[in-house]
Design a protein around this motif. Structure first.
Motif, PDB file in Angstrom:
ATOM      1  N   ARG A  29     -16.543  -2.330  -5.539  1.00 15.37           N
ATOM      2  CA  ARG A  29     -17.647  -3.121  -6.093  1.00 15.37           C
ATOM      3  C   ARG A  29     -18.930  -2.284  -6.118  1.00 15.37           C
ATOM      4  NH1 ARG A  29     -16.867  -7.434  -3.144  1.00 15.37           N
ATOM      5  NH2 ARG A  29     -15.575  -8.463  -4.682  1.00 15.37           N
ATOM      6  N   GLU A  30     -19.211  -1.581  -5.019  1.00 14.41           N
ATOM      7  CA  GLU A  30     -20.405  -0.723  -4.943  1.00 14.41           C
ATOM      8  C   GLU A  30     -20.371   0.393  -5.983  1.00 14.41           C
ATOM      9  OE1 GLU A  30     -20.334   0.796  -0.958  1.00 14.41           O
ATOM     10  OE2 GLU A  30     -20.730  -1.186  -0.076  1.00 14.41           O
ATOM     11  N   GLN A  31     -19.182   0.849  -6.341  1.00 12.24           N
ATOM     12  CA  GLN A  31     -19.024   1.936  -7.305  1.00 12.24           C
ATOM     13  C   GLN A  31     -18.985   1.448  -8.753  1.00 12.24           C
ATOM     14  OE1 GLN A  31     -19.094   5.244  -6.331  1.00 12.24           O
ATOM     15  NE2 GLN A  31     -19.656   4.251  -4.417  1.00 12.24           N
ATOM     16  N   GLY A  32     -19.163   0.156  -8.956  1.00 12.93           N
ATOM     17  CA  GLY A  32     -19.187  -0.395 -10.306  1.00 12.93           C
ATOM     18  C   GLY A  32     -17.824  -0.640 -10.919  1.00 12.93           C
ATOM     19  N   CYS A  33     -16.802  -0.732 -10.096  1.00 10.14           N
ATOM     20  CA  CYS A  33     -15.457  -0.992 -10.612  1.00 10.14           C
ATOM     21  C   CYS A  33     -15.309  -2.457 -11.002  1.00 10.14           C
ATOM     22  CB  CYS A  33     -14.403  -0.642  -9.552  1.00 10.14           C
ATOM     23  SG  CYS A  33     -14.333   1.117  -9.181  1.00 10.14           S
ATOM     24  N   ARG A  34     -14.435  -2.710 -11.959  1.00 10.70           N
ATOM     25  CA  ARG A  34     -14.159  -4.079 -12.399  1.00 10.70           C
ATOM     26  C   ARG A  34     -12.993  -4.702 -11.667  1.00 10.70           C
ATOM     27  NH1 ARG A  34     -14.990  -4.970 -18.670  1.00 10.70           N
ATOM     28  NH2 ARG A  34     -13.978  -6.834 -17.933  1.00 10.70           N
ATOM     29  N   SER A  35     -12.137  -3.865 -11.060  1.00 11.67           N
ATOM     30  CA  SER A  35     -11.000  -4.407 -10.313  1.00 11.67           C
ATOM     31  C   SER A  35     -10.458  -3.362  -9.352  1.00 11.67           C
ATOM     32  CB  SER A  35      -9.889  -4.869 -11.267  1.00 11.67           C
ATOM     33  OG  SER A  35      -9.250  -3.753 -11.861  1.00 11.67           O
ATOM     34  N   VAL A  36      -9.640  -3.847  -8.434  1.00 15.76           N
ATOM     35  CA  VAL A  36      -8.845  -3.000  -7.554  1.00 15.76           C
ATOM     36  C   VAL A  36      -7.396  -3.322  -7.893  1.00 15.76           C
ATOM     37  CG1 VAL A  36      -8.196  -2.474  -5.167  1.00 15.76           C
ATOM     38  CG2 VAL A  36     -10.593  -2.997  -5.731  1.00 15.76           C
ATOM     39  N   THR A  37      -6.610  -2.289  -8.152  1.00 17.48           N
ATOM     40  CA  THR A  37      -5.210  -2.494  -8.530  1.00 17.48           C
ATOM     41  C   THR A  37      -4.299  -1.717  -7.576  1.00 17.48           C
ATOM     42  OG1 THR A  37      -5.214  -0.627 -10.074  1.00 17.48           O
ATOM     43  CG2 THR A  37      -5.791  -2.794 -10.972  1.00 17.48           C
ATOM     44  N   LEU A  38      -3.022  -2.072  -7.589  1.00 19.33           N
ATOM     45  CA  LEU A  38      -2.020  -1.378  -6.783  1.00 19.33           C
ATOM     46  C   LEU A  38      -0.650  -1.751  -7.282  1.00 19.33           C
ATOM     47  CD1 LEU A  38      -0.789  -3.770  -4.764  1.00 19.33           C
ATOM     48  CD2 LEU A  38      -2.908  -3.343  -3.563  1.00 19.33           C
ATOM     49  N   ASN A  39       0.357  -1.038  -6.817  1.00 17.22           N
ATOM     50  CA  ASN A  39       1.747  -1.346  -7.115  1.00 17.22           C
ATOM     51  C   ASN A  39       2.463  -1.684  -5.813  1.00 17.22           C
ATOM     52  OD1 ASN A  39       1.598  -0.712  -9.893  1.00 17.22           O
ATOM     53  ND2 ASN A  39       1.870   1.448  -9.446  1.00 17.22           N
ATOM     54  N   VAL A  40       3.448  -2.566  -5.899  1.00 15.51           N
ATOM     55  CA  VAL A  40       4.297  -2.910  -4.758  1.00 15.51           C
ATOM     56  C   VAL A  40       5.743  -2.783  -5.232  1.00 15.51           C
ATOM     57  CG1 VAL A  40       4.967  -4.702  -3.106  1.00 15.51           C
ATOM     58  CG2 VAL A  40       2.594  -4.549  -3.850  1.00 15.51           C
ATOM     59  N   TRP A  41       6.549  -2.074  -4.445  1.00 15.27           N
ATOM     60  CA  TRP A  41       7.955  -1.938  -4.793  1.00 15.27           C
ATOM     61  C   TRP A  41       8.666  -3.263  -4.618  1.00 15.27           C
ATOM     62  CZ3 TRP A  41      10.238   2.058  -7.152  1.00 15.27           C
ATOM     63  CH2 TRP A  41       9.512   3.246  -7.237  1.00 15.27           C
ATOM     64  N   LYS A  42       9.457  -3.627  -5.593  1.00 18.47           N
ATOM     65  CA  LYS A  42      10.251  -4.847  -5.532  1.00 18.47           C
ATOM     66  C   LYS A  42      11.122  -4.816  -4.284  1.00 18.47           C
ATOM     67  CE  LYS A  42      11.530  -8.676  -7.484  1.00 18.47           C
ATOM     68  NZ  LYS A  42      10.602  -9.775  -7.454  1.00 18.47           N
ATOM     69  N   GLY A  43      11.149  -5.915  -3.572  1.00 14.99           N
ATOM     70  CA  GLY A  43      11.912  -5.991  -2.333  1.00 14.99           C
ATOM     71  C   GLY A  43      11.055  -5.812  -1.099  1.00 14.99           C
ATOM     72  N   ASN A  44       9.834  -5.311  -1.268  1.00 12.38           N
ATOM     73  CA  ASN A  44       8.916  -5.159  -0.145  1.00 12.38           C
ATOM     74  C   ASN A  44       8.132  -6.468  -0.001  1.00 12.38           C
ATOM     75  OD1 ASN A  44       7.158  -4.349   1.848  1.00 12.38           O
ATOM     76  ND2 ASN A  44       6.537  -2.458   0.821  1.00 12.38           N
ATOM     77  N   THR A  45       8.856  -7.495   0.412  1.00 21.13           N
ATOM     78  CA  THR A  45       8.267  -8.841   0.449  1.00 21.13           C
ATOM     79  C   THR A  45       7.111  -8.947   1.428  1.00 21.13           C
ATOM     80  OG1 THR A  45       9.994  -9.544   1.986  1.00 21.13           O
ATOM     81  CG2 THR A  45      10.352 -10.015  -0.341  1.00 21.13           C
TER      82      THR A  45
ATOM     83  N   VAL B 291       9.963   3.211   4.708  1.00 24.10           N
ATOM     84  CA  VAL B 291      10.058   1.852   4.150  1.00 24.10           C
ATOM     85  C   VAL B 291      10.576   1.927   2.717  1.00 24.10           C
ATOM     86  CG1 VAL B 291       8.710  -0.160   3.396  1.00 24.10           C
ATOM     87  CG2 VAL B 291       8.264   0.876   5.636  1.00 24.10           C
ATOM     88  N   HIS B 292      10.017   2.840   1.928  1.00 22.85           N
ATOM     89  CA  HIS B 292      10.435   2.970   0.537  1.00 22.85           C
ATOM     90  C   HIS B 292      11.872   3.485   0.426  1.00 22.85           C
ATOM     91  CE1 HIS B 292       5.922   3.184  -0.473  1.00 22.85           C
ATOM     92  NE2 HIS B 292       6.366   1.968  -0.664  1.00 22.85           N
ATOM     93  N   ALA B 293      12.242   4.419   1.305  1.00 20.39           N
ATOM     94  CA  ALA B 293      13.604   4.967   1.273  1.00 20.39           C
ATOM     95  C   ALA B 293      14.636   3.902   1.622  1.00 20.39           C
ATOM     96  CB  ALA B 293      13.724   6.160   2.221  1.00 20.39           C
ATOM     97  N   GLU B 294      14.277   2.981   2.502  1.00 25.26           N
ATOM     98  CA  GLU B 294      15.198   1.892   2.830  1.00 25.26           C
ATOM     99  C   GLU B 294      15.340   0.921   1.661  1.00 25.26           C
ATOM    100  OE1 GLU B 294      13.831   0.232   6.546  1.00 25.26           O
ATOM    101  OE2 GLU B 294      14.248   2.108   7.614  1.00 25.26           O
ATOM    102  N   LEU B 295      14.254   0.699   0.924  1.00 23.28           N
ATOM    103  CA  LEU B 295      14.306  -0.182  -0.244  1.00 23.28           C
ATOM    104  C   LEU B 295      15.021   0.468  -1.419  1.00 23.28           C
ATOM    105  CD1 LEU B 295      10.682  -1.652  -0.365  1.00 23.28           C
ATOM    106  CD2 LEU B 295      12.786  -2.923   0.065  1.00 23.28           C
ATOM    107  N   ARG B 296      14.727   1.746  -1.660  1.00 24.47           N
ATOM    108  CA  ARG B 296      15.263   2.449  -2.830  1.00 24.47           C
ATOM    109  C   ARG B 296      15.756   3.837  -2.451  1.00 24.47           C
ATOM    110  NH1 ARG B 296      14.458   0.414  -8.085  1.00 24.47           N
ATOM    111  NH2 ARG B 296      15.986   2.053  -8.484  1.00 24.47           N
ATOM    112  N   PRO B 297      16.918   3.915  -1.764  1.00 22.72           N
ATOM    113  CA  PRO B 297      17.447   5.227  -1.394  1.00 22.72           C
ATOM    114  C   PRO B 297      17.846   6.075  -2.597  1.00 22.72           C
ATOM    115  CG  PRO B 297      19.027   3.491  -0.890  1.00 22.72           C
ATOM    116  CD  PRO B 297      17.754   2.815  -1.302  1.00 22.72           C
ATOM    117  N   ASP B 298      17.961   5.441  -3.762  1.00 24.84           N
ATOM    118  CA  ASP B 298      18.264   6.191  -4.983  1.00 24.84           C
ATOM    119  C   ASP B 298      17.047   6.942  -5.515  1.00 24.84           C
ATOM    120  OD1 ASP B 298      17.236   3.526  -5.516  1.00 24.84           O
ATOM    121  OD2 ASP B 298      17.639   3.878  -7.635  1.00 24.84           O
TER     122      ASP B 298
END
Length: 156
Positions: free
Chosen positions: A118-134, A24-31
């Motif tokens: 939440r159980e581990q005392g974290c304040r948030s869950v974060t992630l990254n999404v590649w542009k174009g992966n709508t 999926v990533h290679a199709e979005l960003r073959p560079d």
């Protein structure tokens, strides 16, 4: 469907998914991404599984086949002069097998990771999404994620 921590016996299923997500990533960003490769060697995967700071969760069916995974990393900010101390859980990678997409595996994994954080005392869950992966952008929006920051580039 059952969601549990990954085990060494899950390597084959995880490797299959790593190839799918890389494609999926290679199709979005073959560079950037090389088709037919994966992010981790088996040795690296074993180390990640054994590290309490990098939990991996797998969703499995009744036959114990891996339907999806979520690779996570605990991130802590402590003692930074201009920031509050905090602990967050970063989803480094989330993938569902092509044959299982649309059957709520991703949303179940996402809810599991959020409850775990939440159980581990974290304040948030974060992630990254590649542009174009709508598809991913729409899914995470549906799950309640909101943009935190944007990475921008000029291709040379």
């Amino acid at each position: 469907m059952n969601i549990r921590p990954a085990q060494p016996g899950d390597l084959e299923g995880i490797n299959s998914l790593l190839l799918q997500v890389l494609q999926v990533h290679a199709e979005l960003r073959p560079d950037i991404f090389i088709p037919g490769t994966k992010k981790y060697t088996d040795e690296e995967l074993m180390g990640i599984m054994q590290n309490p700071l990098t939990p991996i969760f797998v969703a499995e069916n009744e036959a114990h086949a891996v339907l999806g995974y979520a690779f996570c990393i605990f991130k802590e900010t402590k003692g930074v002069i201009n920031m509050h101390d905090r602990k967050d859980l970063y989803i480094d990678d989330l993938c569902v097998d092509e044959a299982s997409r649309g059957s709520h595996v991703a949303s179940s994994l996402c809810r599991h990771v959020t409850a775990f954080a939440r159980e581990q005392g974290c304040r948030s869950v974060t992630l990254n999404v590649w542009k174009g992966n709508t598809h991913a952008e729409n899914f995470y929006d549906y799950m309640g994620f909101q943009p935190l920051k944007t990475t921008m580039e000029i291709r040379l």
